[in-house]
Design a protein around this motif. Structure first.
Motif, PDB file in Angstrom:
ATOM      1  N   ILE A   1       0.845  -1.203   0.000  1.00 24.35           N
ATOM      2  CA  ILE A   1       0.000   0.000   0.000  1.00 24.35           C
ATOM      3  C   ILE A   1       0.877   1.248   0.000  1.00 24.35           C
ATOM      4  O   ILE A   1       0.451   2.302  -0.457  1.00 24.35           O
ATOM      5  N   GLY A   2       2.119   1.142   0.492  1.00 31.02           N
ATOM      6  CA  GLY A   2       3.018   2.285   0.357  1.00 31.02           C
ATOM      7  C   GLY A   2       3.985   2.562   1.493  1.00 31.02           C
ATOM      8  O   GLY A   2       4.763   3.513   1.403  1.00 31.02           O
ATOM      9  N   ALA A   3       3.955   1.769   2.577  1.00 38.09           N
ATOM     10  CA  ALA A   3       4.931   2.010   3.647  1.00 38.09           C
ATOM     11  C   ALA A   3       6.340   1.808   3.098  1.00 38.09           C
ATOM     12  O   ALA A   3       6.545   1.065   2.134  1.00 38.09           O
ATOM     13  N   ASP A   4       7.318   2.500   3.702  1.00 38.36           N
ATOM     14  CA  ASP A   4       8.690   2.443   3.179  1.00 38.36           C
ATOM     15  C   ASP A   4       9.490   1.295   3.768  1.00 38.36           C
ATOM     16  O   ASP A   4      10.330   0.710   3.097  1.00 38.36           O
ATOM     17  N   ALA A   5       9.303   1.024   5.035  1.00 29.81           N
ATOM     18  CA  ALA A   5      10.121   0.017   5.691  1.00 29.81           C
ATOM     19  C   ALA A   5       9.289  -0.668   6.760  1.00 29.81           C
ATOM     20  O   ALA A   5       8.300  -0.102   7.247  1.00 29.81           O
ATOM     21  N   ALA A   6       9.705  -1.896   7.119  1.00 29.96           N
ATOM     22  CA  ALA A   6       8.931  -2.662   8.085  1.00 29.96           C
ATOM     23  C   ALA A   6       9.853  -3.265   9.132  1.00 29.96           C
ATOM     24  O   ALA A   6      10.976  -3.651   8.828  1.00 29.96           O
ATOM     25  N   VAL A   7       9.348  -3.320  10.356  1.00 29.38           N
ATOM     26  CA  VAL A   7      10.083  -3.943  11.453  1.00 29.38           C
ATOM     27  C   VAL A   7       9.145  -4.929  12.117  1.00 29.38           C
ATOM     28  O   VAL A   7       7.995  -4.597  12.415  1.00 29.38           O
ATOM     29  N   ARG A   8       9.635  -6.153  12.311  1.00 32.99           N
ATOM     30  CA  ARG A   8       8.826  -7.112  13.057  1.00 32.99           C
ATOM     31  C   ARG A   8       9.572  -7.520  14.314  1.00 32.99           C
ATOM     32  O   ARG A   8      10.732  -7.912  14.257  1.00 32.99           O
ATOM     33  N   VAL A   9       8.900  -7.341  15.456  1.00 34.27           N
ATOM     34  CA  VAL A   9       9.470  -7.832  16.711  1.00 34.27           C
ATOM     35  C   VAL A   9       9.034  -9.286  16.810  1.00 34.27           C
ATOM     36  O   VAL A   9       7.835  -9.588  16.846  1.00 34.27           O
ATOM     37  N   ASP A  10       9.987 -10.181  16.807  1.00 36.42           N
ATOM     38  CA  ASP A  10       9.704 -11.607  16.669  1.00 36.42           C
ATOM     39  C   ASP A  10       9.227 -12.188  17.994  1.00 36.42           C
ATOM     40  O   ASP A  10      10.011 -12.757  18.764  1.00 36.42           O
ATOM     41  N   ALA A  11       7.949 -12.020  18.291  1.00 29.52           N
ATOM     42  CA  ALA A  11       7.412 -12.512  19.563  1.00 29.52           C
ATOM     43  C   ALA A  11       5.906 -12.665  19.437  1.00 29.52           C
ATOM     44  O   ALA A  11       5.274 -12.017  18.614  1.00 29.52           O
ATOM     45  N   ASP A  12       5.353 -13.508  20.285  1.00 30.22           N
ATOM     46  CA  ASP A  12       3.918 -13.688  20.366  1.00 30.22           C
ATOM     47  C   ASP A  12       3.351 -12.470  21.130  1.00 30.22           C
ATOM     48  O   ASP A  12       3.779 -12.220  22.254  1.00 30.22           O
ATOM     49  N   PRO A  13       2.447 -11.693  20.526  1.00 24.99           N
ATOM     50  CA  PRO A  13       1.936 -10.501  21.237  1.00 24.99           C
ATOM     51  C   PRO A  13       0.997 -10.907  22.357  1.00 24.99           C
ATOM     52  O   PRO A  13      -0.216 -10.851  22.220  1.00 24.99           O
TER      53      PRO A  13
END
Ligand SMILES: Cc1cc2nc3c(=O)[nH]c(=O)nc-3n(C[C@H](O)[C@H](O)[C@H](O)COP(=O)(O)OP(=O)(O)OC[C@H]3O[C@@H](n4cnc5c(N)ncnc54)[C@H](O)[C@@H]3O)c2cc1C
Ligand SMILES: Nc1ncnc2c1ncn2[C@@H]1O[C@H](COP(=O)(O)O)[C@@H](O)[C@H]1O
Lengths: 246, 313
Positions: A78-90
């Motif tokens: 959709i257009g975001a520039d960058a992504a960060v995933r915190v690798d954990a069960d929320p």
């Protein structure tokens, strides 16, 4: 303008909701995940509109597992520039908010957007917690946001009305209907999303404050009583005498 | 003891007395904290619903979540509150999460019942398609109560009201103006709701919906497409992506009953569906159904309600 948008997954709105292991775990069998509608339609799209008018960068963050990469790619398309995933069960809102706040602490975002709530747990908790952890003002349930230099003007729903408010950046905003219009990713966006950075980081140690012990699904209604369309006195009588609601 | 935050700027709303009733069922010692301009007399009346005392900080006017959370947390600490209670409304949604962080106390947001025997608290999940039981791991609990979840009860007499000067700091959010629609019953507070969908064909036909609502003393609501095409204002949109409500009576007129719509209304105690199509999915979620044309049925229903009201008043 540096903007962080918190993106959560949610079961497709038509998913059958069922639980397994003695009603303690959400049964993901056959469930399709989508980007939580508030996060996608309102928070992300408004962030992109701001970037398109005054420039800047939109980063998305998700606390989740590798299974969430698909919804993150959609947000990138959709257009975001960058992504960060915190690798954990929320696990709970406090845990999730702490992960996001820990990441945001050193990045100096001007705006942090969340959705109004997730449509699975409907807590409306994470945004306010992020704001507190970062000691920032928090505008909840904003339906409109306009930028004017360092100051932003927002409209937010209050009991029986709408309030027009002003606050300086940096600020955390939870986004509700009215903020923006849904955008459908186009082919170019989808292609570009494949090569955009999706960084995976490890969670920090944070204890949870709450947990779900079990779930129940509402009892099915006993069958509907059909009332003849020409006999509305009978309906009123039933609502008064039987249902006791009027 | 239980500390309850209430917002009293617009008078004492129904959700306020529900919250105090809930608090009283948790403890005999219920301290209410509020801000703004409510009269001494209105505040003293809260004793009738179970408040032991009311503290009011007149210096705080708006709903700035930083100020309110500091005020509430410092009071919770000095009173050694074991539970801090909010209404799950716009202010509760902004302030309770901050208090949860400040006190490092678990937040149960949108509670719909008193705690179970094992201490867990029931909340709606999956937009009302299921309920979950939340366990709080910390010693102190924060609870925000969903409006219309328990009936208010009168069980006491007026209580003392104390003016305080809390430790809240400055507001960083400046309120410029407030727009209020005239005369409407706010949807989340309403006990009776008349709602209509695309079956009404166009905005010019809403007069009969409003007539029925006013005969009943009900609020009006609508399905999402109706708000999206601008037939009705956005704040009336109920459902998974709109407002979730749980009135005593929900009358759905010309609404098909899509799963996303049901998600926001299936907590209603009684559902009446009016639809021309006997196969409309909404009938499966209804208590009472009328198979018929709204343009014919609704004026008749309005007349029947008026007749009933005139005989019962
Ligand atoms: C992600 C997502 C989120 C959504 N969120 C929501 C939400 O929050 N709320 C929501 O409402 N929808 C939501 N929707 C949309 C939902 O799926 C339906 O499309 C919508 O609820 C249909 O609205 P409706 O019943 O008014 O219209 P329709 O489905 O067109 O139904 C109209 C009904 O009126 C009946 N009718 C026609 N003429 C008459 C008459 N003269 N008298 C009586 N009955 C008549 C018809 O038989 C029909 O059942 C969402 C959809 C998606 C994909
Ligand atoms: N696991 C998650 N990862 C990233 N953002 C999240 C997550 N969970 C919730 N959020 C954000 O917080 C908002 C409110 O969530 P909730 O408190 O669960 O209702 C959502 O609309 C998201 O923007």
């Amino acid at each position: 303008m540096k903007i962080l948008v918190c993106i959560s997954k949610a079961p497709d709105t038509t998913s059958k909701i069922a639980f397994s292991q003695g009603n303690t775990v959400f049964d993901e069998n056959g469930v399709q995940y989508i980007v939580n509608p508030y996060d996608e339609w309102y928070a992300l799209v408004r962030a992109l509109e701001i970037k398109e008018t005054i420039g800047g960068e939109v980063t998305i963050i998700t606390v989740g597992s590798a299974n969430d990469d698909a919804i993150m790619r959609k947000a990138l398309a959709i257009g975001a520039d960058a992504a960060v995933r915190v690798d954990a069960d929320p696990k709970d809102a406090y845990f999730t908010a702490s992960q996001i706040a820990d990441f945001a602490k050193t990045e100096g975002f001007d705006l942090i957007f969340t959705g109004k709530e997730t449509i699975n747990f409907n807590g409306s908790q994470v945004g306010g917690m992020i704001a507190e952890l970062l000691d920032l003002p928090f505008v909840s349930l904003a339906s409109k946001l306009d930028l004017n230099g360092e100051t932003i003007q927002l409209e937010r729903e209050i009991a029986g009305g709408v309030e027009l408010i002003e606050v300086n950046i940096p600020v955390v905003v939870s986004c509700a209907k009215g903020m923006a219009e849904q955008r459908i990713p186009n082919m170019r966006g989808i292609m570009a999303a494949r090569t955009k950075p999706l960084k995976v980081i490890s969670p920090t140690a944070v204890e949870e404050l709450t947990s779900y012990v079990s779930f129940v699904t509402p009892a099915a209604k006993s069958t509907v009583k059909i009332i003849d369309a020409s006999n509305m006195d009978e309906l009123v009588r039933l609502l008064h005498q039987e249902a006791k609601v009027i | 003891m239980v500390l309850v935050y209430i917002s009293s700027n617009n008078g004492i709303a129904k959700s306020v007395v529900e919250t105090i009733t809930y608090a009283r069922k948790l403890s005999d010692d219920v301290v209410v904290i509020t801000t703004g301009a409510a009269s001494q007399d209105d505040l003293a009346q809260l004793g009738k619903y179970g408040a032991s005392s009311v503290k009011v900080d007149r210096a705080i006017l708006g709903g700035d979540s930083q100020q309110l959370s500091r005020l509430i947390s410092s009071l919770a600490l000095s009173l050694s509150a074991d539970t801090v209670l909010f209404s799950h409304d716009v202010i509760g949604k902004a302030v309770a999460p901050r208090v949860s962080v400040q006190l490092k106390a678990g937040l149960v947001s949108g509670a719909i019942a008193l705690p179970e025997e094992n201490g867990s608290i029931k909340v709606n999940v999956f937009s009302g398609k299921a309920m979950g039981f939340v366990h709080v791991k910390s010693a102190v609990k924060i609870i925000s109560l969903l409006p219309n979840s328990i009936p208010a009860e009168l069980n006491g007499s007026n209580c003392p009201v104390e003016e305080i000067n809390g430790d809240a700091g400055a507001a960083l959010i400046k309120v410029i103006s407030v727009k209020r629609p005239e005369g409407d019953i706010p949807l989340p507070e309403a006990e009776l709701v008349v709602s209509a969908g695309r079956g009404m064909k166009g905005p010019e036909n809403w007069g009969m919906i409003e007539n029925l609502a006013s005969a009943l003393g009900a609020a009006t609501a609508c399905s999402r497409p109706v708000a999206d095409i601008g037939w009705r204002p956005h704040h009336e949109h109920v459902g998974q992506t709109g407002v979730a409500i749980r009135p005593n009576l929900y009358i759905a007129i010309g609404i098909s009953g899509a799963i996303q719509h049901l998600a926001g209304v299936n907590g209603s105690k009684v559902i009446v569906v009016v639809n021309t199509d006997s196969e409309a999915p909404f009938f499966k979620a209804a208590d009472y159904g009328v198979i018929g044309d709204a343009f014919d049925v609704i004026p008749k229903l309005t007349e029947a309600v008026k007749k009933f009201k005139s005989l019962n008043n």
